[in-house]
Write an enzyme that holds these catalytic residues in place. Structure first.
Site, PDB file in Angstrom:
ATOM      1  N   ARG A  41       8.850  60.643  52.687  1.00  0.00           N
ATOM      2  CA  ARG A  41       9.522  60.390  54.049  1.00  0.00           C
ATOM      3  C   ARG A  41       9.653  59.137  54.253  1.00  0.00           C
ATOM      4  NH1 ARG A  41      12.071  65.080  56.706  1.00  0.00           N
ATOM      5  NH2 ARG A  41      12.810  64.166  58.266  1.00  0.00           N
ATOM      6  N   HIS A  87      17.787  64.130  51.341  1.00  0.00           N
ATOM      7  CA  HIS A  87      16.648  65.526  51.574  1.00  0.00           C
ATOM      8  C   HIS A  87      16.758  66.531  50.458  1.00  0.00           C
ATOM      9  CE1 HIS A  87      13.573  67.079  52.794  1.00  0.00           C
ATOM     10  NE2 HIS A  87      14.042  67.194  54.328  1.00  0.00           N
ATOM     11  N   ARG A  89       6.763  70.151  59.195  1.00  0.00           N
ATOM     12  CA  ARG A  89       6.917  71.518  58.127  1.00  0.00           C
ATOM     13  C   ARG A  89       7.458  70.581  56.974  1.00  0.00           C
ATOM     14  NH1 ARG A  89      11.086  74.951  61.109  1.00  0.00           N
ATOM     15  NH2 ARG A  89       9.170  74.437  63.388  1.00  0.00           N
ATOM     16  N   THR A  90       8.238  69.697  57.002  1.00  0.00           N
ATOM     17  CA  THR A  90       8.581  69.229  55.054  1.00  0.00           C
ATOM     18  C   THR A  90       6.859  69.405  54.516  1.00  0.00           C
ATOM     19  OG1 THR A  90      10.446  68.421  55.928  1.00  0.00           O
ATOM     20  CG2 THR A  90       9.528  67.742  53.865  1.00  0.00           C
ATOM     21  N   LYS A  97       3.238  48.025  59.968  1.00  0.00           N
ATOM     22  CA  LYS A  97       3.658  46.708  61.053  1.00  0.00           C
ATOM     23  C   LYS A  97       3.261  45.372  59.600  1.00  0.00           C
ATOM     24  CE  LYS A  97       2.098  49.205  65.200  1.00  0.00           C
ATOM     25  NZ  LYS A  97       0.917  49.453  65.590  1.00  0.00           N
TER      26      LYS A  97
END
Ligand SMILES: [Zn+2]
Lengths: 154, 307
Positions: free
Chosen positions: B105, B133, B55-56, B84
């Site tokens: 994010r 946030h 959604r963000t 990784k």
């Protein structure tokens, strides 16, 4: 430092760090980056009776005049420490330690989820929020560090 | 007024800066609703989501496209292979060469700050672990400003106030506006002392209770959050708490007529669907307001002269 103590085992040239909180001498060396492998002549005196602190530690580093910015970091664990610069057996300079506003590569963040505790090419950086008591804030995750700072020395 | 190069945490925002973002967002609202714009035409926004938050990500993508710009995405497969192998610092340096701004994010706290240190272009933090946030907080403030009033505000923050980063950040920002804040949570999920002390030191009036009925009549904004099942070792205890923090239209009858109900969404059981049709519900407005707020930030950070 009293005249008497200086005369116990005087050094000709170098730096004497006095009034270190008892038990913190080895951490002071750690912060200064002085290890067994370095070639400096270092004497450590621990648990000396002191009017000011009850008991104190003393560190003497021969033939090296420690610079203000390297010494100031020890205020993290020994805020009452005094620095004596010795030349030809005389104290030519005496000063207190004053914590800088930012501490880089000295203390690691206690937050295990912090990006500074990974293999990223960055150094641990702490903002000094208050000096007395010492309150540090990680520049990356903003976690506060105030107790057991010595446990997090890098 | 707004001179930031990056948007990383709310702590870095002054009240004036927040006001200027809100003001710009308000003027961009027609474009957020579909009016054509070419303000960021030719600009590219990179969306680096190292953990999913569809959604963000879509909200940022919408904001960029509404301003006439385009987006590039780190696919989930690349995100995991990057996680990784390559350092985040290297990834940022590479992507920074492709795009005009980066949205990140990442599960590690402080990762947006790290990104800002290596990026040649502006960085926007879309959530770093349990950290910050800021765009969520800005859209919350925008919602309050639009649907209620930011001055002389009385607000109740309800739910998980211990772990919920959304409410910590919002409470901090509200302290800049001198709001009266009621903290309503089960005892086990109270707001951490350090955060409360920070609020009080800014002169904010903070009241703490576990009973919403105590404050429902006085507040202007009811900000609900989700209480997560995982926080309770005992499922019965969870059931009990969840039931006592479930909002119904009957309960809202006690409130001011002008009360607005907000929620960062997604909700689970804490707001019953019957509340949706009350005049108090604003949580869907709130999620829409994420678009103009993000448009404003993108425009401030990327310039865009042709408006
Ligand atoms: Zn940290």
């Amino acid at each position: 430092m009293t005249e008497v103590e200086l005369k116990v085992r005087p050094i000709k040239n170098g730096t004497v760090i006095d009034h270190i909180a008892a038990g913190q001498a080895l951490n002071v060396l750690k912060i200064l980056g002085i290890f067994g492998t370095s070639d400096a002549t270092v004497s450590v005196v621990m648990n000396v009776a002191s009017g000011k602190l009850g008991k104190k530690d003393i560190v003497k580093v021969e033939d090296r005049e420690l610079k203000e910015e390297e010494v100031n970091r020890i205020a993290l664990i020994a805020p009452a420490a005094t620095i004596n610069i010795i030349r030809n057996f005389n104290v030519v300079e005496k000063r207190n330690v004053d914590l800088p506003n930012e501490i880089v590569k000295v203390v690691r963040c206690q937050n295990p989820s912090c990006i500074s505790n990974t293999s990223e090419p960055i150094s641990s950086r702490m903002t000094v929020k208050t000096k007395n008591p010492v309150l540090l804030r990680c520049v990356y995750c903003e976690q506060l560090l105030t107790e057991r700072i010595a446990d997090y020395l890098i | 007024m707004f001179k930031k190069r990056h948007v990383l945490t709310m702590r870095e925002f002054s009240r004036d800066e927040i006001d200027s973002v809100i003001e710009l967002a308000s003027s961009l609202e027609p474009y957020a609703r579909g009016k054509k714009s070419s303000m960021l035409e030719g600009k590219i926004l990179a969306l680096l989501f190292f953990e999913p938050s569809t959604r963000t990500r879509m909200s940022f993508e919408t904001a960029m496209k509404r301003l006439g710009g385009s987006t590039i995405n780190l696919g989930s497969a690349e995100a995991s292979s990057v996680a990784k192998g390559e350092s985040l610092a290297d990834t940022i340096r590479v992507i920074g060469g492709y795009a005009d701004a980066i949205v990140i994010r990442h599960p590690k706290e402080g990762s947006a700050r790290l990104a800002s240190e290596f990026s040649p272009v502006p960085v926007l933090n879309a959530g770093d672990g349990a950290g910050h946030h800021p765009t969520q907080t800005l859209l919350d403030l925008y919602t309050i400003k639009k649907e209620s009033n930011l001055d002389d505000l009385s607000i109740a923050l309800v739910g998980d106030l211990k772990y919920g980063r959304t409410v910590h950040s919002l409470a901090y920002a509200l302290s800049l506006y001198g709001a009266d804040i009621s903290l309503v949570s089960p005892p086990a999920l109270r707001m951490p002392e350090a955060i409360k002390a920070d609020l009080s030191s800014k002169g904010t009036h903070v009241y703490e209770t576990s009973d919403l009925t105590e404050v429902i009549e006085q507040i202007d904004v009811l900000y609900m959050t989700r209480i997560q099942r995982e926080r309770f070792p005992d499922p019965l205890e969870y059931q009990k708490v969840a039931r006592s923090y479930r909002l119904t239209p009957e309960f809202l009858a006690e409130a001011k007529k002008t009360l607005i109900v907000m929620h960062p969404l997604p909700r689970v059981d804490e707001i019953t669907p019957a509340v949706d049709s009350t005049p108090n519900a604003r949580y869907f407005h709130q999620s829409f307001y994420g678009v103009p707020i993000r448009m404003a930030l993108l425009k401030l950070l990327m310039g865009g002269d042709n408006d």
